[in-house]
Design a protein around this motif. Structure first.
Motif, short mmCIF file in Angstrom:
data_model
loop_
_atom_site.label_atom_id
_atom_site.label_comp_id
_atom_site.label_asym_id
_atom_site.label_seq_id
_atom_site.Cartn_x
_atom_site.Cartn_y
_atom_site.Cartn_z
N THR A 195 2.60 -26.62 -14.20
CA THR A 195 3.09 -25.60 -13.27
C THR A 195 1.91 -24.91 -12.61
N PHE A 196 1.96 -24.82 -11.29
CA PHE A 196 0.92 -24.14 -10.52
C PHE A 196 1.51 -22.87 -9.91
N GLY A 197 0.85 -21.74 -10.15
CA GLY A 197 1.29 -20.47 -9.58
C GLY A 197 2.20 -19.70 -10.52
N ASN A 198 2.40 -18.42 -10.21
CA ASN A 198 3.26 -17.54 -11.02
C ASN A 198 4.41 -16.96 -10.20
N LEU A 199 4.10 -16.28 -9.11
CA LEU A 199 5.16 -15.74 -8.26
C LEU A 199 5.81 -16.83 -7.41
N PHE A 200 5.00 -17.78 -6.97
CA PHE A 200 5.49 -18.97 -6.28
C PHE A 200 5.10 -20.14 -7.17
N ALA A 201 5.92 -20.39 -8.18
CA ALA A 201 5.58 -21.33 -9.25
C ALA A 201 6.12 -22.73 -8.91
N VAL A 202 5.22 -23.71 -8.92
CA VAL A 202 5.59 -25.09 -8.60
C VAL A 202 5.38 -25.95 -9.84
N THR A 203 6.47 -26.48 -10.39
CA THR A 203 6.39 -27.36 -11.55
C THR A 203 6.54 -28.80 -11.10
N PRO B 83 -3.90 -12.83 6.34
CA PRO B 83 -4.02 -11.37 6.31
C PRO B 83 -5.22 -10.92 5.50
N ALA B 84 -5.85 -9.85 5.91
CA ALA B 84 -6.91 -9.26 5.11
C ALA B 84 -6.30 -8.60 3.88
N GLY B 85 -7.01 -8.63 2.76
CA GLY B 85 -6.57 -7.93 1.56
C GLY B 85 -5.93 -8.79 0.50
N LEU B 86 -5.86 -10.12 0.70
CA LEU B 86 -5.29 -10.99 -0.33
C LEU B 86 -6.33 -11.31 -1.39
N GLY B 87 -5.92 -11.31 -2.64
CA GLY B 87 -6.84 -11.61 -3.73
C GLY B 87 -7.08 -10.39 -4.60
N GLU B 88 -7.69 -10.63 -5.75
CA GLU B 88 -7.96 -9.56 -6.71
C GLU B 88 -9.46 -9.49 -6.95
N ARG C 154 1.98 -11.59 -4.09
CA ARG C 154 1.41 -10.58 -4.99
C ARG C 154 1.04 -9.32 -4.21
N GLN C 155 0.44 -9.51 -3.04
CA GLN C 155 0.06 -8.36 -2.22
C GLN C 155 1.29 -7.58 -1.77
N ARG C 156 2.35 -8.31 -1.42
CA ARG C 156 3.60 -7.65 -1.00
C ARG C 156 4.20 -6.84 -2.14
N ALA C 157 4.09 -7.36 -3.34
CA ALA C 157 4.68 -6.66 -4.48
C ALA C 157 3.88 -5.42 -4.88
N GLN C 158 2.56 -5.51 -4.83
CA GLN C 158 1.72 -4.42 -5.33
C GLN C 158 1.32 -3.41 -4.26
N ASN C 159 1.01 -3.90 -3.06
CA ASN C 159 0.38 -3.03 -2.06
C ASN C 159 1.11 -2.99 -0.73
N ALA C 160 2.41 -3.20 -0.76
CA ALA C 160 3.17 -3.24 0.50
C ALA C 160 3.09 -1.91 1.25
N ASP C 161 2.88 -0.82 0.53
CA ASP C 161 2.88 0.49 1.18
C ASP C 161 1.48 0.96 1.59
N VAL C 162 0.46 0.17 1.33
CA VAL C 162 -0.90 0.57 1.65
C VAL C 162 -1.11 0.60 3.16
N GLN C 163 -1.71 1.68 3.64
CA GLN C 163 -2.05 1.82 5.05
C GLN C 163 -3.57 1.92 5.17
N PRO C 164 -4.26 0.82 5.48
CA PRO C 164 -5.73 0.87 5.57
C PRO C 164 -6.18 1.84 6.64
N PRO C 165 -7.25 2.61 6.36
CA PRO C 165 -7.73 3.57 7.38
C PRO C 165 -8.38 2.89 8.58
#
Length: 365
Positions: free
Chosen positions: A5-13, A214-219, A345-356
């Motif tokens: 299986t590859f991925g967690n939120l979009f998991a492909v087995t 989009p900018a901001g993807l990744g951890e 993942r970005q949509r789930a965690q940071n959907a409300d973030v407004q970059p300055p």
């Protein structure tokens, strides 16, 4: 634990074997409501499928995808999507002579050591045929990312064996069987014809990129976007090296050159390959992969049998003299799956973030 299986939120087995009745995958986590049909997936499978030219394996597989679940009245339901591709042109007898020996460079020995038995027919799970379900899953991810963010994916060949391929334009890639970005591929055809007659194989270098990311993807630490890209690319059969951006070229670069300068108009360069600190910058993601020579060749090679006795092996059958020729759609798919995972993942965690600061344009190298 089993690594299928590859991925967690979009998991492909991924499931199936090269010479089994069918191969396929189950996608769990696709957002609901997206229009989806087999016709959205089939074009990418057609680009990857075997038998499309004399320079690749002559196994004749239509690779027609079937959607068995997860779609109702033409739209994704949010439940698991099962994609099935039936095998129709297996020739298992081609592998009867190697069932008791090990092909150098192939996974035969490693599989036997791990499982205590192996499926010699086309390599079973180690076959490059198992990339077809990932291409199908990648097509689903591509469609969602295109609609949600305008993201597009492209791939091409940069080198075939010892022949570097200059970049002349993306428009040439679909016009030849090598995915080469050049107008004239006659020298590549002559090279492959000679290689095939010699009974040997060669490697390749593939470039794959994503634009409109989009900018901001990744951890920032263990789930860096570029780390996950490298992980995905190394999961493709026969890949032995991955470069992000300038890759190993950074060794000879100076800091004054490598750092991508920022201007109000955008980034001046893209040596970082679209990722800084493990997070996307909004520039193009730039990735290159190195693919080893095909291990299944008709040139006699020294090996041992399952009793440990010395012998020689010749691999008959229908094999790609260069598996890299069909690798561009596979690399595109794996890159799309990584971006899809991080976009969700970005949509789930940071959907409300407004970059300055509004995202600035990205520059291509």
């Amino acid at each position: 634990m089993s690594g299928n299986t590859f991925g967690n939120l979009f998991a492909v087995t991924n499931f199936g074997e090269s010479h089994g009745p069918a191969i396929g995958c189950v996608i769990d986590g696709c957002p609901p409501g997206m229009a989806l049909a087999a016709t959205d997936i089939q074009p990418d499978l057609d680009r990857r499928r075997p038998g499309t030219s004399r320079h690749v394996t002559q196994r004749q597989e239509a690779d027609q995808v079937e959607i068995l679940s997860g779609v109702y009245e033409g739209r994704t339901t949010g439940t698991p999507i099962c994609l099935l591709i039936r095998n129709t042109d297996q020739r298992s007898k081609d592998y009867s002579e190697i069932a008791q020996t090990f092909r150098p460079g192939h996974a035969d020995y490693a599989y036997l050591q791990k499982y205590g038995l192996r499926d010699p027919r086309g390599g079973g799970r180690s076959s490059a045929r198992m990339t077809a379900p990932m291409v199908a899953a990648g097509a689903v991810a591509k469609k969602w990312l295109r609609q949600a963010h305008g993201t597009e994916f492209r791939g091409c060949m940069q080198q075939l064996g010892d022949i570097p391929i200059p970049f002349e334009g993306w428009e040439y890639v679909p016009r030849n069987p090598f995915f080469a970005p050049v107008a004239d591929v006659s020298h590549l055809e002559a090279y492959m014809d000679a290689l095939r007659k010699s009974g040997d194989s060669c490697g390749a270098r593939i470039r794959v990129m994503a634009s409109g990311v989009p900018a901001g993807l990744g951890e920032p630490l263990f789930d860096k976007l570029d780390a996950d890209i490298a992980f995905a690319m190394m999961g493709i059969n026969a890949v032995k090296g991955v470069e992000i951006g300038s890759g190993f070229g950074v060794v000879t670069q100076r800091g004054s050159v490598h750092g991508d300068s920022l201007t109000p108009e955008g980034f001046a360069t893209n040596h970082a390959g679209g990722v800084l600190g493990g997070i996307s910058t909004g520039q193009d993601l730039e990735v290159s992969i190195a693919i080893k020579p095909t291990s299944s060749i008709i040139t006699p090679r020294d090996t041992i049998d399952i009793q440990g006795q010395p012998t020689q092996v010749i691999t008959k059958g229908r094999h790609d003299p260069c598996v890299g020729i069909r690798a561009a759609p596979i690399a595109e798919a794996m890159l799309a799956l990584v971006v899809m995972e991080h976009a969700l993942r970005q949509r789930a965690q940071n959907a409300d973030v407004q970059p300055p600061l509004a995202a600035i344009p990205g520059a291509r190298p």
